[in-house]
Write a protein that holds these residues in place. Sequence first.
Motif, mmCIF file in Angstrom:
data_model
loop_
_atom_site.group_PDB
_atom_site.id
_atom_site.type_symbol
_atom_site.label_atom_id
_atom_site.label_comp_id
_atom_site.label_asym_id
_atom_site.label_seq_id
_atom_site.Cartn_x
_atom_site.Cartn_y
_atom_site.Cartn_z
ATOM 1 N N LEU A 96 -0.399 23.164 15.712
ATOM 2 C CA LEU A 96 0.754 22.353 15.330
ATOM 3 C C LEU A 96 0.843 21.069 16.138
ATOM 4 O O LEU A 96 1.223 20.009 15.614
ATOM 5 C CB LEU A 96 2.044 23.160 15.514
ATOM 6 N N PHE A 97 0.490 21.130 17.437
ATOM 7 C CA PHE A 97 0.738 20.001 18.332
ATOM 8 C C PHE A 97 -0.534 19.335 18.858
ATOM 9 O O PHE A 97 -0.449 18.296 19.518
ATOM 10 C CB PHE A 97 1.596 20.462 19.510
ATOM 11 N N ALA A 115 0.098 31.030 8.378
ATOM 12 C CA ALA A 115 0.400 29.960 7.430
ATOM 13 C C ALA A 115 0.498 28.612 8.136
ATOM 14 O O ALA A 115 0.017 27.588 7.626
ATOM 15 C CB ALA A 115 1.708 30.263 6.690
ATOM 16 N N ASN A 116 1.088 28.589 9.319
ATOM 17 C CA ASN A 116 1.178 27.341 10.089
ATOM 18 C C ASN A 116 -0.187 26.867 10.569
ATOM 19 O O ASN A 116 -0.461 25.666 10.608
ATOM 20 C CB ASN A 116 2.107 27.533 11.288
ATOM 21 N N ASN A 176 7.255 15.960 15.954
ATOM 22 C CA ASN A 176 8.504 16.624 15.586
ATOM 23 C C ASN A 176 8.190 17.764 14.617
ATOM 24 O O ASN A 176 7.771 17.529 13.485
ATOM 25 C CB ASN A 176 9.457 15.616 14.937
ATOM 26 N N VAL A 177 8.357 18.993 15.071
ATOM 27 C CA VAL A 177 8.144 20.176 14.239
ATOM 28 C C VAL A 177 9.451 20.940 14.146
ATOM 29 O O VAL A 177 10.087 21.221 15.170
ATOM 30 C CB VAL A 177 7.044 21.084 14.828
ATOM 31 N N GLU A 178 9.875 21.259 12.933
ATOM 32 C CA GLU A 178 11.090 22.051 12.740
ATOM 33 C C GLU A 178 10.961 23.359 13.522
ATOM 34 O O GLU A 178 10.004 24.123 13.342
ATOM 35 C CB GLU A 178 11.289 22.336 11.252
ATOM 36 N N PRO A 224 -0.776 23.015 9.092
ATOM 37 C CA PRO A 224 0.143 22.496 10.109
ATOM 38 C C PRO A 224 0.986 21.320 9.627
ATOM 39 O O PRO A 224 2.063 21.084 10.151
ATOM 40 C CB PRO A 224 -0.791 22.074 11.246
ATOM 41 N N ARG A 225 0.497 20.576 8.625
ATOM 42 C CA ARG A 225 1.226 19.436 8.063
ATOM 43 C C ARG A 225 1.341 19.658 6.555
ATOM 44 O O ARG A 225 0.432 19.312 5.799
ATOM 45 C CB ARG A 225 0.493 18.120 8.350
#
Length: 313
Positions: free
Chosen positions: A30-31, A167-168, A45-47, A172-173
């Motif tokens: 994610l990051f 799933a992430n 910025n990730v929810e 990731p985007r």
Amino acid sequence: MSLNRVNQYVYTYACHEDELPLCLLELRTLFGADPQVGYLESAINVEVSRSPFMKQQMEVWLEADSLQALSERMVEVELDGATFKVVYMETEPAEYELQRQVERALGARIRGQAEMRRPERVFGVATIGERYVFGPCRSSEAVWLAHKAKPQNYSTALSTRVARAIANIAVPRPQGIKAIDPCCGIGTVLIEALSMGIEIVGFDLNPLAVRGARANLAHFGMPEVVAIRDMRELTGRYDAAVLDMPYNLCSVISTEEQLSLLQSLRRLADRAVIVTTETIDLLVGQAGFTIQDRCVVRKGAFARQVLLCRSSQ
């Protein structure tokens, strides 16, 4: 609010030790970087409710090199009449009383009415090395917990936390991405992906599994995105795929059959997350994938390998 914002975010996370490797793989994906122990700082910025492991997210508005200096900057916070609360984000271990002292020190300097039970605004404060940081704080809503109450379940299905993390890792985007789960079973990954706004479709060779997936999707008011199909007969191209190797828990299949599944997956997508109970690195390579990252998820004596793969061609 006229603040000199830092355009940075602080996240806290937590997980069971058995799922720590999966947690770290998800956060890396994610990051784009490894987190610190218990927290990470990023411009991305990730929810916060997307991850099953993230607890809080703070958007950094103010920072200072001491609590005193930060408290003096609280006059810059404008609430427009809203009630507020300050919460300590535990990026580093701190005794309970010290956390409350920090919260009170900052809250006392904010011009407005504090409300502990149902504040209209929640702010976080955290220490990052020698810095104190402050800003709006959001807590995870743990929406995946509700997905445990599916009408149809398999004892061998992924848990909702593991499915959501996978799933992430696969997507990731989500914006503009089309994903596929070609052996979707009862739809555990589909449900988590759809709940995060990921565009995904699912297929399975087993009519009973597809029936169960449809029942589960309908239970949560999600669209029917599943169909009966052998993944080796699927056509089309997708941006990402998830394959939980579907047969090796129920029966032994040959190396040739495993390779056929992986080659079919490669025809469908250049990026894939493969979940397997066996070591299949050689087959993954023969199918045209390169393993970019990986982890092992354990539940007692049972272990699954999670492989993040990209096309090697």
